[in-house]
Design a protein around this motif. Structure first.
Motif, short mmCIF file in Angstrom:
data_model
loop_
_atom_site.label_atom_id
_atom_site.label_comp_id
_atom_site.label_asym_id
_atom_site.label_seq_id
_atom_site.Cartn_x
_atom_site.Cartn_y
_atom_site.Cartn_z
N ARG A 94 0.82 -1.21 0.00
CA ARG A 94 0.00 0.00 0.00
C ARG A 94 0.86 1.26 0.00
NH1 ARG A 94 -1.91 -4.14 2.55
NH2 ARG A 94 -4.12 -4.74 2.43
N SER A 95 2.09 1.13 0.42
CA SER A 95 3.01 2.26 0.40
C SER A 95 4.16 1.94 -0.56
CB SER A 95 3.59 2.50 1.80
OG SER A 95 4.47 1.45 2.17
N PRO A 175 -1.07 1.56 10.10
CA PRO A 175 -2.07 2.55 9.66
C PRO A 175 -2.43 2.41 8.18
CG PRO A 175 -0.36 3.60 10.98
CD PRO A 175 0.12 2.22 10.67
N ASP A 176 -1.49 1.87 7.37
CA ASP A 176 -1.73 1.79 5.93
C ASP A 176 -2.70 0.69 5.53
OD1 ASP A 176 -0.08 3.94 5.46
OD2 ASP A 176 1.68 2.71 5.03
N TYR A 177 -2.97 -0.27 6.42
CA TYR A 177 -3.88 -1.34 6.07
C TYR A 177 -5.31 -0.83 5.85
CZ TYR A 177 -0.38 -4.95 6.90
OH TYR A 177 0.75 -5.74 6.82
N ASP A 178 -5.63 0.33 6.34
CA ASP A 178 -6.96 0.90 6.16
C ASP A 178 -7.08 1.70 4.87
OD1 ASP A 178 -7.88 -0.14 8.58
OD2 ASP A 178 -7.15 1.60 9.71
N LEU A 179 -6.00 1.88 4.14
CA LEU A 179 -6.05 2.64 2.89
C LEU A 179 -6.79 1.84 1.81
CD1 LEU A 179 -2.39 4.03 2.75
CD2 LEU A 179 -4.48 5.28 3.37
N PRO A 180 -7.62 2.51 1.00
CA PRO A 180 -8.38 1.82 -0.05
C PRO A 180 -7.50 1.58 -1.29
CG PRO A 180 -8.95 4.13 -0.08
CD PRO A 180 -8.00 3.95 1.08
N ILE A 181 -6.42 0.85 -1.11
CA ILE A 181 -5.44 0.60 -2.18
C ILE A 181 -5.25 -0.90 -2.31
CG2 ILE A 181 -3.04 0.94 -2.92
CD1 ILE A 181 -3.02 3.48 -1.17
#
Length: 225
Positions: A94-95, A175-181
């Motif tokens: 995601r990043s 925190p990035d696991y919640d990104l819609p990616i």
């Protein structure tokens, strides 16, 4: 000493992500046997080089070959670093920072030795052909005296060895696991195309089975460790 493990040395001990290290013979041999292209690093005239070439493993020895007339060639008594890498997948996180690859790799350090014995030299050259295309050595013409004189056959012992393996999904920051990616693994594999005959080949000669059915073992792809 565990004979199923290669002894770790100061040069083969992994310091970054040591959990990906493997020193067991089964893992090392499997990687070497699946790959057929290595990169050989060495220093000549104070200049570092890394050249791609074919290889073959026979027991606890890697065989390499080169040209006896090459200015920049592999020679006996050279300290080398041989690496083989199999790419199994692209790890898309995601990043940008956590993008990676799933791979299996082996690094071999050591000094090359000459192979002057005709029987070992013949066995090594046959192994180099068979490793790339099993069944090929029985069908083709062997090397003649002129070709043998132009070929340097070298052996490298599997003594100072390490493997490194990455498998599984991306590892993002919490925190990035919640990104819609979208995130995941794009598996990769080596797949042959249809054989293309030599333009001057007699059209009545079909591809032999070892060509028509050539395949490498499938890699682990996106399987988690």
């Amino acid at each position: 000493m565990d004979t199923d493990l290669y002894q770790r040395t100061e040069r083969t001990r992994l310091r970054r992500l040591p959990e990906r290290a493997a020193y067991d013979r089964a893992t090392v041999h499997a990687i070497l046997d699946e790959g057929f292209l290595c990169h050989v690093g060495f220093v000549a005239g104070g200049q570092p080089y890394a050249i791609p070439t074919g290889y073959a493993r026979v027991g606890e020895t890697i065989y390499l070959h080169g040209s006896t007339g090459s200015r920049l060639g592999l020679r006996p008594g050279m300290d080398v670093c041989v690496t083989v890498t199999l790419l199994d997948g692209l790890v898309l996180a995601r990043s940008a920072f956590h993008h990676s690859m799933n791979y299996r790799s082996v690094m071999v350090l050591g000094r090359t030795r000459a192979v002057p014995d005709p029987e070992e030299q013949d066995a090594a050259l046959r192994a180099l052909v068979e490793h790339i295309v099993p069944g090929r050595a029985e069908e083709v013409r062997g090397a003649d005296g002129r070709e043998l004189a132009a070929t340097a056959v070298l052996a490298l012992p599997l003594a100072e060895v390490s493997a490194k393996v990455r498998t599984g999904p991306p590892k993002d920051d919490d925190p990035d696991y919640d990104l819609p990616i979208w995130a995941g693994v794009l598996p990769l594999a080596l797949t042959p195309g249809d054989p293309v005959p030599d333009p001057v080949l007699d059209p009545s000669i079909p591809p032999p089975d070892h060509v028509a059915t050539w395949a490498r073992p499938p890699g682990p792809g996106s399987r988690a460790s």
